[in-house]
Design a protein around this motif. Structure first.
Motif, PDB file in Angstrom:
ATOM      1  N   ARG A  20       3.229 -30.366  48.847  1.00 34.90           N
ATOM      2  CA  ARG A  20       2.863 -31.660  49.545  1.00 34.90           C
ATOM      3  C   ARG A  20       3.843 -32.593  49.170  1.00 34.90           C
ATOM      4  O   ARG A  20       3.890 -33.913  49.866  1.00 34.90           O
ATOM      5  N   GLN A  21       4.650 -32.550  48.436  1.00 34.91           N
ATOM      6  CA  GLN A  21       5.841 -33.481  47.779  1.00 34.91           C
ATOM      7  C   GLN A  21       6.768 -33.905  48.766  1.00 34.91           C
ATOM      8  O   GLN A  21       7.340 -34.837  48.851  1.00 34.91           O
ATOM      9  N   ASN A  22       6.994 -32.725  49.510  1.00 31.66           N
ATOM     10  CA  ASN A  22       8.386 -32.820  50.386  1.00 31.66           C
ATOM     11  C   ASN A  22       8.109 -32.445  51.801  1.00 31.66           C
ATOM     12  O   ASN A  22       8.984 -32.162  52.587  1.00 31.66           O
ATOM     13  N   LEU A  61      -0.238 -35.900  37.686  1.00 36.90           N
ATOM     14  CA  LEU A  61       0.907 -35.289  38.353  1.00 36.90           C
ATOM     15  C   LEU A  61       0.322 -34.087  39.275  1.00 36.90           C
ATOM     16  O   LEU A  61      -0.825 -33.477  39.064  1.00 36.90           O
ATOM     17  N   PRO A  62       1.007 -33.784  40.237  1.00 33.73           N
ATOM     18  CA  PRO A  62       0.471 -32.728  41.127  1.00 33.73           C
ATOM     19  C   PRO A  62       0.452 -31.533  40.404  1.00 33.73           C
ATOM     20  O   PRO A  62       1.307 -31.097  39.739  1.00 33.73           O
ATOM     21  N   CYS A  63      -0.807 -30.855  40.501  1.00 31.90           N
ATOM     22  CA  CYS A  63      -1.208 -29.614  39.664  1.00 31.90           C
ATOM     23  C   CYS A  63      -2.220 -28.786  40.603  1.00 31.90           C
ATOM     24  O   CYS A  63      -2.793 -27.975  40.070  1.00 31.90           O
ATOM     25  N   GLY A  64      -1.848 -28.578  41.607  1.00 28.37           N
ATOM     26  CA  GLY A  64      -2.575 -27.758  42.709  1.00 28.37           C
ATOM     27  C   GLY A  64      -1.856 -26.398  42.814  1.00 28.37           C
ATOM     28  O   GLY A  64      -0.859 -26.294  42.310  1.00 28.37           O
ATOM     29  N   GLN A 110       4.807 -37.097  42.931  1.00 24.50           N
ATOM     30  CA  GLN A 110       4.269 -37.142  44.461  1.00 24.50           C
ATOM     31  C   GLN A 110       5.663 -37.380  45.271  1.00 24.50           C
ATOM     32  O   GLN A 110       5.550 -37.399  46.602  1.00 24.50           O
ATOM     33  N   ASP A 111       6.490 -38.030  44.510  1.00 24.43           N
ATOM     34  CA  ASP A 111       7.723 -38.817  45.499  1.00 24.43           C
ATOM     35  C   ASP A 111       9.061 -37.452  44.968  1.00 24.43           C
ATOM     36  O   ASP A 111      10.135 -37.622  45.384  1.00 24.43           O
ATOM     37  N   ASN A 112       8.652 -36.496  44.456  1.00 22.73           N
ATOM     38  CA  ASN A 112       9.691 -35.420  44.342  1.00 22.73           C
ATOM     39  C   ASN A 112      10.792 -35.714  43.205  1.00 22.73           C
ATOM     40  O   ASN A 112      11.657 -35.218  43.040  1.00 22.73           O
TER      41      ASN A 112
END
Length: 584
Positions: A169-171, A447-450, A502-504
C-alpha cells in the motif's frame, strides 16, 4: 449392372481404405466380392475384414451431423481430461458466484517511469505479463479483497524482478480502468466498506463499460513509481580521504571551495502553482470493536544534573482500545489455514519477547497500544515502560543532532526516524471489564502492519552489529556509531529495527542500549563490555562506511552544549559546531 447401391458401397470402402489399388481389383472375383456382400466357402479373410471396417465406418459417418457422440482415441481423451475438468470447475464456480451475486475484480500492473533530466515523467506503462482476477463475496471487506489481489501481483513481480522492493500500500496507487481512460481512486474507497459498495460506487459514477458493470466486474490498475520500487544506491561522492583529525576541535572544516561570485537572485517561477489537494478525512486500517478507556499521561522533563523526571498530568483523557484482542491473539497462535486472515480482522496487532501490541485510536490517530506480557508486577511494568519511553525519546533527540551534523557536512542519506512523535506513556484508570492485566502502557503511532505490508527489518542486534549491505543499513550503522560519539562514549543505541511507514520511510521502533554505567538500570543494558565489543566489531567496517568517513566519526571531537564559550578572536566558522545536551 453397377447400381447405385454398389456405388455407395464402393465409396464407403474407398473412404475406409483411402483408396483401392487397381492391382487388387484385377484379381479374379475380387471386385464382385467387394461389391456383393455374399459369404461363400473359401471367401478371402481380407475381403471380410474390409467389408466389416466399411460397415463400421458407415455407422459412425453421420455422428456429428446427427448430434450423436463421437468417440476419440484414449490417448487424446487422457490428454484433454485435465484441462476440461479445470474449465468445468471454473465455470461451475463462476456460475455459483454469479447466482449468489459474486463480484469479480480484475487488476493489472502499471509503472510510472523514472523522471527525465528535465523533471518530466513519461506516460504510464503497462506490465502486461502481470495480472490478477478474483471473484469475491459482495459482503467481503474491500480492504481484504485488495490485500489478496495486491499480494498476488506483488508475488508475481518479485519473481520477475527480485531486486525490486515488494509492492504494498505504501508504494502503489489504485486507478479505475475503463479501457478508454483511468482515474485515481480515493483511498477511502479501498479501505472502508465492502466489495459491493465499491461496485455500487462504480455504477453510480458510471466508471466502466455498461457490459462490465452489468456483469458485476470491476477493473483496476495498480500503479507504482519507478523510483519508489527500484531504489538505486546513492553514488559515492567522496572527494578523497578525509583528514586524519578535524581541522577544528568542534567540527571538521568543509573541503568545498568558497564561491567567488554569488548567483543572481531567481526571478521566481514562470507560472503560478495550483493545487487540487484536499485534506483527506481520517481513514482507519482496521475496524474492530472499540472500548473507551480513561487514562492519565506522563510528561517527561530533563533534569539539570542529567537524566529525566516523569510527572503525571492532572487532566484525564480517553482512548479507544480494541476489545477483541484476546480473540485475535488466539488466532495468532492457531495453526488453522484461515487463522491469520481472521487475526487481521481483530484488534490484535502482534507480540514480541516482552510486550504485546493492541489496536487503539486517540484524537483521530491510530495507535499501537503496548503492554507487558504476563509475569511482571505493576511496579516492574511501570519501570520498564518508563525506561523504554525515555530511550525512544533519546533516540529521537540524538537523531536530530545526527541530521544537523550531516547537513553541516553536506552529507545526504536515505531518511529514517524514531516513532516518538505523538507517543504516549500513560496509566489506565479502573478497568471494569478486566481487559488488561496492567494499568501502565506505552502507545505509539500505528505503522503499516497488514498481511501485505513489509515486515519489521533488523539493522543491528543487541549483542552483534551485523553486516551493512545497502545504503540504509550503512547510514543506520553510522548512526549507532554517532550515538556513542554524541554521548562521549557513554551510551550506544542498539537493536535498531523498524518498519516502512505510509510514505515508504523507515521508522525505527523499540530501541535498546548499552551504557558504561557502573550499575546498569535495565535488563537489556549489558554494560561496558558490549560497548567495547561494538567498537571492535565496527572498527574495520567503519573505515569502509562512507557515512562514517564523511561525518568524521572516527576523529570527531564533541563539546558539551552547557560548557562556557570563549570569546571569538577570529571569524566564526561557516557552519555551526557539533554540540550536544546529553549529560551522564
Amino acid at each position: 449392372m453397377f447400381t447405385a447401391t454398389y456405388a455407395l458401397k464402393y465409396w464407403l470402402i474407398s473412404a475406409a481404405l483411402d483408396s483401392v489399388p487397381s492391382t487388387v481389383l484385377q484379381i479374379p472375383d475380387v471386385a464382385q466380392q467387394m461389391f456383393g456382400r455374399t459369404s461363400k466357402p473359401g471367401e478371402s479373410k481380407l475381403i471380410l475384414d474390409i467389408l466389416d471396417s466399411a460397415a463400421a465406418f458407415q455407422r459412425t459417418a453421420s455422428d456429428t451431423r446427427l448430434g450423436l457422440p463421437r468417440t476419440a482415441p484414449p490417448s487424446l481423451m487422457k490428454a484433454a481430461i485435465g484441462g476440461s475438468m479445470k474449465v468445468l470447475k471454473e465455470r461451475a464456480q463462476k456460475k455459483e458466484h454469479d447466482l449468489n451475486g459474486g463480484i469479480k475484480i480484475k487488476v493489472s500492473l502499471w509503472k510510472l517511469p523514472e523522471k527525465a533530466k528535465n523533471g518530466v515523467r513519461g506516460k504510464m506503462q503497462t506490465i502486461s505479463a502481470i495480472r490478477a482476477a478474483k471473484m469475491f463475496d459482495p459482503k467481503a471487506a474491500i480492504r481484504q479483497a485488495m490485500d489478496d489481489l495486491v499480494a498476488e501481483v506483488s508475488d508475481a513481480y518479485a519473481k520477475d524482478v527480485p531486486t525490486a522492493r515488494r509492492l504494498n500500500r505504501q508504494n502503489i496507487e489504485v486507478y479505475s480502468d475503463t479501457k478508454v481512460d483511468f482515474a485515481i481512486l480515493a483511498a477511502s474507497k479501498l479501505r472502508d466498506g465492502t466489495v459491493n459498495e465499491l461496485l455500487q460506487y462504480f455504477i453510480s459514477e458510471e466508471i466502466g463499460t455498461k457490459v462490465s458493470l452489468a456483469n458485476r466486474h470491476i477493473e483496476l490498475r495498480l500503479v507504482f513509481c519507478h523510483e519508489k520500487v527500484h531504489v538505486e544506491e546513492l553514488p559515492d561522492d567522496d572527494e578523497g580521504e578525509p583528514p586524519s583529525f578535524p581541522l577544528s576541535p568542534l567540527r571538521p572544516a568543509s573541503k568545498r571551495k568558497a564561491s567567488v561570485s554569488s548567483a543572481a537572485p531567481s526571478a521566481g517561477p514562470r507560472r503560478p502553482l495550483f493545487s487540487a489537494f484536499r485534506q483527506p478525512s481520517p481513514l482507519f486500517s482496521r475496524s474492530p470493536p472499540l472500548k473507551s478507556s480513561v487514562f492519565t499521561r506522563y510528561h517527561v522533563n530533563d533534569r539539570v544534573n542529567g537524566g529525566v523526571a516523569f510527572t503525571k498530568a492532572v487532566t484525564a483523557e480517553t482512548m479507544e482500545i480494541a476489545s477483541d484482542w484476546l480473540e485475535g491473539e488466539g488466532f495468532a497462535r492457531s495453526n488453522e489455514p484461515d487463522a491469520k486472515v481472521a487475526m487481521y480482522k481483530t484488534g490484535y496487532i502482534g507480540s514480541g519477547l516482552s510486550k504485546r501490541a493492541i489496536y487503539a485510536r486517540f484524537e483521530g490517530r491510530e495507535y499501537a497500544f503496548m503492554q507487558m506480557k504476563d509475569g511482571y508486577t505493576e511496579g516492574e511494568v511501570e519501570e520498564y515502560l518508563k525506561k523504554e519511553y525515555e530511550l525512544l525519546r533519546m533516540g529521537a533527540v540524538i537523531k536530530d543532532s545526527f541530521d544537523q551534523h550531516a547537513t553541516n557536512n553536506d552529507v545526504h542519506f536515505p531518511p529514517f526516524y524514531f516513532n516518538f512523535k505523538h507517543s504516549i506513556l500513560g496509566e489506565l484508570e479502573e478497568d471494569v471489564d478486566g481487559m488488561f492485566r496492567y494499568s501502565h502502557f506505552l502507545a505509539t503511532c500505528l505503522l503499516p502492519c497488514g498481511p501485505i505490508d513489509t515486515p519489521i527489518r533488523k539493522f543491528t542486534g543487541n549483542v552483534n552489529l551485523g553486516e551493512a549491505r545497502d545504503e540504509l543499513s550503512k547510514v543506520i550503522h553510522a548512526f549507532a556509531h554517532f550515538s556513542l560519539v554524541y554521548t562521549r562514549g557513554f551510551l550506544l543505541l542498539c537493536d535498531l529495527q523498524g518498519i516502512l511507514d505510509q510514505d515508504n520511510v523507515m521508522c525505527l521502533i523499540d530501541p535498546q542500549c548499552h551504557t558504561r554505567a557502573l550499575k546498569p538500570e535495565i535488563y537489556w543494558d549489558l554494560g561496558e563490555k558490549e560497548v567495547l565489543a561494538f567498537k571492535k566489531e565496527h572498527a574495520l567496517a567503519c573505515k569502509k562506511n562512507r557515512f562514517c568517513e564523511r561525518l568524521y566519526l572516527r576523529t570527531l571531537v564533541v563539546e558539551s552544549a552547557s560548557a562556557p564559550q570563549p570569546v571569538a578572536q577570529e571569524p566564526a566558522p561557516a557552519k555551526p559546531p557539533l554540540r550536544h545536551g546529553f549529560e551522564q
